[in-house]
Design a protein around this motif. Structure first.
Motif, PDB file in Angstrom:
ATOM      1  N   SER A 101       0.820  -1.226   0.000  1.00 36.65           N
ATOM      2  CA  SER A 101       0.000   0.000   0.000  1.00 36.65           C
ATOM      3  C   SER A 101       0.848   1.268   0.000  1.00 36.65           C
ATOM      4  O   SER A 101       0.390   2.326  -0.453  1.00 36.65           O
ATOM      5  CB  SER A 101      -0.947  -0.005   1.206  1.00 36.65           C
ATOM      6  N   ASP A 102       2.102   1.176   0.470  1.00 38.34           N
ATOM      7  CA  ASP A 102       2.993   2.339   0.447  1.00 38.34           C
ATOM      8  C   ASP A 102       3.352   2.760  -0.979  1.00 38.34           C
ATOM      9  O   ASP A 102       3.845   3.876  -1.189  1.00 38.34           O
ATOM     10  CB  ASP A 102       4.302   2.038   1.200  1.00 38.34           C
ATOM     11  N   LEU A 103       3.112   1.865  -1.942  1.00 39.55           N
ATOM     12  CA  LEU A 103       3.560   2.104  -3.321  1.00 39.55           C
ATOM     13  C   LEU A 103       2.490   2.756  -4.200  1.00 39.55           C
ATOM     14  O   LEU A 103       2.742   3.022  -5.373  1.00 39.55           O
ATOM     15  CB  LEU A 103       4.013   0.783  -3.950  1.00 39.55           C
ATOM     16  N   LYS A 104       1.338   3.012  -3.627  1.00 39.21           N
ATOM     17  CA  LYS A 104       0.271   3.657  -4.399  1.00 39.21           C
ATOM     18  C   LYS A 104       0.747   5.013  -4.910  1.00 39.21           C
ATOM     19  O   LYS A 104       1.216   5.862  -4.140  1.00 39.21           O
ATOM     20  CB  LYS A 104      -0.974   3.829  -3.535  1.00 39.21           C
ATOM     21  N   GLY A 105       0.657   5.220  -6.227  1.00 39.82           N
ATOM     22  CA  GLY A 105       1.069   6.470  -6.838  1.00 39.82           C
ATOM     23  C   GLY A 105       2.562   6.604  -7.052  1.00 39.82           C
ATOM     24  O   GLY A 105       3.018   7.622  -7.576  1.00 39.82           O
ATOM     25  N   LYS A 106       3.330   5.586  -6.661  1.00 35.55           N
ATOM     26  CA  LYS A 106       4.783   5.621  -6.836  1.00 35.55           C
ATOM     27  C   LYS A 106       5.158   5.083  -8.215  1.00 35.55           C
ATOM     28  O   LYS A 106       4.318   4.638  -8.999  1.00 35.55           O
ATOM     29  CB  LYS A 106       5.477   4.812  -5.735  1.00 35.55           C
ATOM     30  N   THR A 107       6.460   5.098  -8.517  1.00 37.14           N
ATOM     31  CA  THR A 107       6.941   4.751  -9.856  1.00 37.14           C
ATOM     32  C   THR A 107       7.431   3.316  -9.913  1.00 37.14           C
ATOM     33  O   THR A 107       8.317   2.918  -9.145  1.00 37.14           O
ATOM     34  CB  THR A 107       8.086   5.695 -10.275  1.00 37.14           C
ATOM     35  N   MET A 120       2.097  -6.580 -15.365  1.00 40.55           N
ATOM     36  CA  MET A 120       1.719  -7.049 -14.031  1.00 40.55           C
ATOM     37  C   MET A 120       1.606  -5.908 -13.030  1.00 40.55           C
ATOM     38  O   MET A 120       0.939  -6.047 -11.999  1.00 40.55           O
ATOM     39  CB  MET A 120       2.712  -8.099 -13.551  1.00 40.55           C
ATOM     40  N   ALA A 121       2.225  -4.775 -13.308  1.00 42.90           N
ATOM     41  CA  ALA A 121       2.010  -3.606 -12.450  1.00 42.90           C
ATOM     42  C   ALA A 121       0.540  -3.193 -12.481  1.00 42.90           C
ATOM     43  O   ALA A 121      -0.018  -2.760 -11.462  1.00 42.90           O
ATOM     44  CB  ALA A 121       2.909  -2.452 -12.889  1.00 42.90           C
ATOM     45  N   PHE A 122      -0.107  -3.354 -13.653  1.00 40.76           N
ATOM     46  CA  PHE A 122      -1.536  -3.060 -13.760  1.00 40.76           C
ATOM     47  C   PHE A 122      -2.358  -4.082 -12.971  1.00 40.76           C
ATOM     48  O   PHE A 122      -3.317  -3.719 -12.286  1.00 40.76           O
ATOM     49  CB  PHE A 122      -1.966  -3.070 -15.230  1.00 40.76           C
ATOM     50  N   VAL A 123      -1.997  -5.354 -13.092  1.00 40.66           N
ATOM     51  CA  VAL A 123      -2.724  -6.396 -12.355  1.00 40.66           C
ATOM     52  C   VAL A 123      -2.602  -6.156 -10.854  1.00 40.66           C
ATOM     53  O   VAL A 123      -3.591  -6.235 -10.106  1.00 40.66           O
ATOM     54  CB  VAL A 123      -2.188  -7.797 -12.732  1.00 40.66           C
ATOM     55  N   ASN A 124      -1.396  -5.841 -10.395  1.00 34.85           N
ATOM     56  CA  ASN A 124      -1.193  -5.568  -8.974  1.00 34.85           C
ATOM     57  C   ASN A 124      -2.005  -4.348  -8.535  1.00 34.85           C
ATOM     58  O   ASN A 124      -2.622  -4.357  -7.463  1.00 34.85           O
ATOM     59  CB  ASN A 124       0.293  -5.343  -8.689  1.00 34.85           C
ATOM     60  N   ALA A 125      -2.000  -3.298  -9.368  1.00 33.36           N
ATOM     61  CA  ALA A 125      -2.755  -2.097  -9.024  1.00 33.36           C
ATOM     62  C   ALA A 125      -4.245  -2.404  -8.876  1.00 33.36           C
ATOM     63  O   ALA A 125      -4.902  -1.934  -7.933  1.00 33.36           O
ATOM     64  CB  ALA A 125      -2.535  -1.018 -10.081  1.00 33.36           C
ATOM     65  N   ASN A 127      -5.530  -5.333  -8.150  1.00 36.10           N
ATOM     66  CA  ASN A 127      -5.678  -6.146  -6.934  1.00 36.10           C
ATOM     67  C   ASN A 127      -5.751  -5.276  -5.680  1.00 36.10           C
ATOM     68  O   ASN A 127      -6.451  -5.614  -4.713  1.00 36.10           O
ATOM     69  CB  ASN A 127      -4.512  -7.123  -6.800  1.00 36.10           C
ATOM     70  N   GLN A 128      -5.009  -4.171  -5.711  1.00 38.66           N
ATOM     71  CA  GLN A 128      -4.951  -3.279  -4.547  1.00 38.66           C
ATOM     72  C   GLN A 128      -6.069  -2.252  -4.532  1.00 38.66           C
ATOM     73  O   GLN A 128      -6.201  -1.493  -3.565  1.00 38.66           O
ATOM     74  CB  GLN A 128      -3.594  -2.558  -4.506  1.00 38.66           C
ATOM     75  N   GLY A 129      -6.872  -2.207  -5.604  1.00 37.27           N
ATOM     76  CA  GLY A 129      -7.947  -1.236  -5.668  1.00 37.27           C
ATOM     77  C   GLY A 129      -7.483   0.155  -6.050  1.00 37.27           C
ATOM     78  O   GLY A 129      -8.179   1.148  -5.797  1.00 37.27           O
ATOM     79  N   TRP A 130      -6.300   0.243  -6.670  1.00 42.96           N
ATOM     80  CA  TRP A 130      -5.781   1.550  -7.101  1.00 42.96           C
ATOM     81  C   TRP A 130      -6.425   1.969  -8.415  1.00 42.96           C
ATOM     82  O   TRP A 130      -6.975   1.147  -9.156  1.00 42.96           O
ATOM     83  CB  TRP A 130      -4.263   1.493  -7.288  1.00 42.96           C
ATOM     84  N   ASP A 131      -6.309   3.235  -8.732  1.00 41.96           N
ATOM     85  CA  ASP A 131      -6.743   3.769 -10.017  1.00 41.96           C
ATOM     86  C   ASP A 131      -5.583   3.561 -11.001  1.00 41.96           C
ATOM     87  O   ASP A 131      -4.524   4.192 -10.854  1.00 41.96           O
ATOM     88  CB  ASP A 131      -7.066   5.254  -9.887  1.00 41.96           C
ATOM     89  N   THR A 132      -5.778   2.680 -11.986  1.00 44.45           N
ATOM     90  CA  THR A 132      -4.680   2.371 -12.915  1.00 44.45           C
ATOM     91  C   THR A 132      -4.332   3.549 -13.816  1.00 44.45           C
ATOM     92  O   THR A 132      -3.272   3.561 -14.447  1.00 44.45           O
ATOM     93  CB  THR A 132      -5.017   1.143 -13.785  1.00 44.45           C
TER      94      THR A 132
END
Length: 283
Positions: A101-107, A120-125, A127-132
């Motif tokens: 969760s610390d990586l939300k919005g990071k590079t 897979m960065a999109f898949v992980n995002a 999974n975490q409920g982030w805005d891709t």
């Protein structure tokens, strides 16, 4: 003798290819199969297939399906590894990030656009409920060596790569693992250029027959765990765990699997349209 070039990542999944090449199994059938390591992963192999630098590739499922949907003139002839790929999510050892969760919005450091580390960065995002659209940023670092150099310098905040390949760099630095993200589908397939399939179907079938005979009994090879540990600089306990989680395949993807993978890629805006499975699979 018929000559073919095949590409793959220099990782433990592909040891069966090394064994069959070492034993000259293809040469005995009149086939000169030449292996090329692709340290840049799936994105680099997809480009090599398009540019006819290689004829076949052992490549990530989601990456080659995306590239075929985007016009690559290739087909998947078979699943190579049926089990999911476990992507480790890594940060620099001294970073202030300690959980996903610390990586939300990071590079995210990625090998290249269209690569497994990118997709897979999109898949992980998701999974975490982030805005891709807004929570993902990317820095191209070429390959694993590039990430080992880039992350400690702050060029990218996290890096996704196969868990067991990166384990030595977690154990000894410069990485720290903050989580995992398994692929929701079989991880590796064998893709072949369509012109090769048209011109040399019997030779391709023979190559598949040889590699399948090896993967069918791969785990039963005496001291195979020790061979993998020595060749790929892994701890024997990590190799034993990896072998317990990994299953090779001698079958192709089903139409349903191809549809499901495309639905996921389309949902993540990684492909523009879904194509019929028969345009992706060699039937």
């Amino acid at each position: 003798m018929k000559k073919f070039h095949i590409g793959g990542v220099p990782e433990h999944f592909n040891l069966p290819w090394y064994l069959t090449l070492r034993d000259k199994s293809y040469t005995k059938e009149g086939i000169n199969l030449r292996w090329k390591d692709f340290f840049g992963g799936t994105g680099a192999m997809a480009t090599a297939l398009r540019e006819k630098e290689i004829d076949l590739a052992v490549i990530l499922t989601e990456g080659i399906i995306r590239d075929i949907c985007n016009g690559s003139d290739c087909s998947i002839v078979q699943v190579f590894v049926a089990s999911p790929l476990i992507w480790g999510i890594h940060v620099a050892k001294e970073s202030n990030y300690h959980k996903i969760s610390d990586l939300k919005g990071k590079t995210a450091a990625i090998s290249r656009y269209g690569s497994g580390s990118h997709l897979m960065a999109f898949v992980n995002a998701e999974n975490q409920g982030w805005d891709t659209g807004s929570d993902l940023k990317f820095e191209v670092i070429r390959n694993l060596d590039g990430a080992l150099e880039a992350l400690p310098k702050g060029d990218g905040d996290y890096f996704m790569w196969e868990k067991f390949t990166t384990k030595p760099y977690v154990d000894n630095g410069p990485f720290r693992s903050v989580g995992e993200c398994p692929t929701p589908w079989p991880c590796f397939v064998i893709a072949v250029r369509n012109d090769i399939l048209e011109d040399e179907p019997e030779a391709i079938q023979k190559i598949l027959e040889i590699i399948n005979n090896t993967t069918a009994d791969f785990k039963e090879i005496p001291r195979i765990a020790h061979m993998i540990a020595n060749r790929y600089d892994q701890k024997i306990e990590d190799v034993i765990e990896w072998l317990s989680l990994t299953e090779w395949s001698q079958e192709n993807l089903s139409f349903a699997q191809v549809e499901r993978i495309q639905q996921k890629l389309h949902h993540l805006d990684l492909i523009e349209q879904i194509v019929p499975p028969e345009k992706i699979l060699y039937i």
